[in-house]
Design an enzyme around this catalytic site. Structure first.
Site, PDB file in Angstrom:
ATOM      1  CG  ASP A  10       0.046   2.311  -5.986  1.00  0.00           C
ATOM      2  OD1 ASP A  10      -1.073   1.837  -6.254  1.00  0.00           O
ATOM      3  OD2 ASP A  10       0.752   1.919  -5.041  1.00  0.00           O
ATOM      4  N   GLY A  15       0.869  -1.177   0.000  1.00  0.00           N
ATOM      5  CA  GLY A  15       0.000   0.000   0.000  1.00  0.00           C
ATOM      6  C   GLY A  15       0.906   1.227   0.000  1.00  0.00           C
TER       7      GLY A  15
END
Ligand code: MRU
Length: 372
Positions: free
Chosen positions: A256, A61
């Site tokens: 991201d 993550g």
């Protein structure tokens, strides 16, 4: 090691934690490769072990790997500082550069890792000529903790902004995992879902399982059950049919890396969900903090997409699914063009129909890093 029944998970889930003080402290990671079956914490005191944990997705993550990377600089420098012969922290410069390089190269797509490591480097450079080696490590630990606390606050604000945007009832599709496991707080897209539910919105989350590593099935389903948010797991390939049958009223995902024009890299499969949402006239939201924006990149064609090992596709959870030598394409991320994104939800506000100008305005004029 314990079996994580959602009811028995710790009240506050976390993927990354610093335990102890400066000289006796270390990093603790919840090994996400073992979820949902086993609850295993890794005690990390070595930078190569941390690099492997990041590469293997034990910690994953975008914001979480940034936080872990920041602590990684500290675990590498403290033992050296204890025996350093130089009077100032300048004597740690080579070791710091080495740690930075080993960590920044571990995962190339999520910009939060580079962002956090650059913050640590700026901190090092600001103080290296007037702090002793151990004082410098104390200052770096303070900076890593600040990055961590700051992310908690960023998540909270994103959750508030995103919850307001989501419909008062209906099905919401999400992809990959963007919750407490992936951040330092309640999460980004997943945080918006939890907050919407807590505000009384009657939402039903559909979590795509997220082949090949199943973050949606293993982590998002677990986190949403834990938060008592209604969740239904589906194969990634069910998204089109669910939308066609009117079961989905909005999509929300994390990111991201978001480029200057709004093109957004996220877990492989996100782009196809965005195309499907456009076709069915369903709003497609991206939730991310300012640390996920990379305004130096003009558009998504410039994002380095991590290509991962073929066996992640040929095998799953130790079971062989395909001929052992069949060639495989395994890009870990894809890029959703800005034109498919209805809005980007940040801690500073919501960017509707993102354009270069709107993003630049919010990022330049919005509140700066929250005081923590
Ligand atoms: O490969 P992963 O599991 O690190 O990919 C994670 C994602 O793609 C998330 O959507 C993204 O990092 C945002 S997490 C808040």
């Amino acid at each position: 090691m314990t079996k994580p029944d959602p009811a028995e998970l710790p009240a506050t889930l976390y993927g990354v934690r610093w335990e102890g003080g400066l000289e006796d402290g270390h990093l603790v990671l919840l090994d996400q490769t073992r979820l949902p079956k086993d609850l295993v914490y890794l005690q990390v005191r070595d930078i190569e072990i941390l690099r492997k944990a990041i590469c293997d997705l034990a910690v994953r993550g975008a914001p979480a790997i940034g936080i872990a990377g920041a602590y990684g600089i500290v675990i590498h420098l403290v033992p050296l500082a204890k025996t350093a012969t130089g009077k100032t922290a300048e004597s740690l410069e080579q070791a710091h550069a080495h740690a930075h390089e080993r960590l920044v190269s571990s995962r190339p797509t999520a910009v939060n890792l580079r962002w956090a490591l650059e913050r640590m480097r700026d901190c090092f450079q600001r103080h290296s000529d007037h702090l002793t080696p151990l004082e410098m490590c104390a200052r770096l630990l303070m900076e890593a903790k600040r990055i961590h606390r700051e992310d908690l606050e960023l998540c909270r604000r994103i959750a508030e902004n995103g919850a307001a945007l989501l419909p008062i009832s209906g099905g919401i599709y999400t992809h990959c995992n963007t919750g407490a496991l992936a951040t330092g707080g309640v999460g980004t897209a997943l945080g918006c879902l939890v907050e919407a539910h807590n505000r009384g919105k009657k939402i039903q989350v559909f979590s795509g399982e997220t082949r090949p590593l199943l973050q949606g099935a293993r982590l998002t389903a677990l986190e949403l059950q834990h938060a008592k948010v209604p969740v239904t797991l589906c194969c990634d390939s069910a998204a089109a049919s669910l939308m066609a049958r009117g079961k989905i009223q909005a999509v929300i995902v994390g990111a991201d890396r978001i480029c200057a024009n709004g093109d957004t890299a996220n877990k492989i499969g996100t782009y196809s969900v965005a195309v499907l949402a456009k076709f069915h006239g369903i709003p497609f939201y991206v939730a991310a903090p300012y640390s996920t924006f990379d305004l130096a990149l003009a558009d998504g064609s410039l994002i380095h997409i991590e290509e991962r090992h073929a066996d992640e596709v040929r095998r799953s959870q130790g079971v062989q699914l395909a001929p052992h030598d069949v060639p495989v394409a395994n890009p870990a991320f894809d890029v959703t063009p800005a034109a498919l994104i209805t809005a980007i939800v940040t801690e500073r506000g919501v960017i509707e129909h993102p354009t270069r100008e709107r993003i630049a305005t919010l990022m330049a004029g919005g509140a700066s890093e929250p005081a923590v």
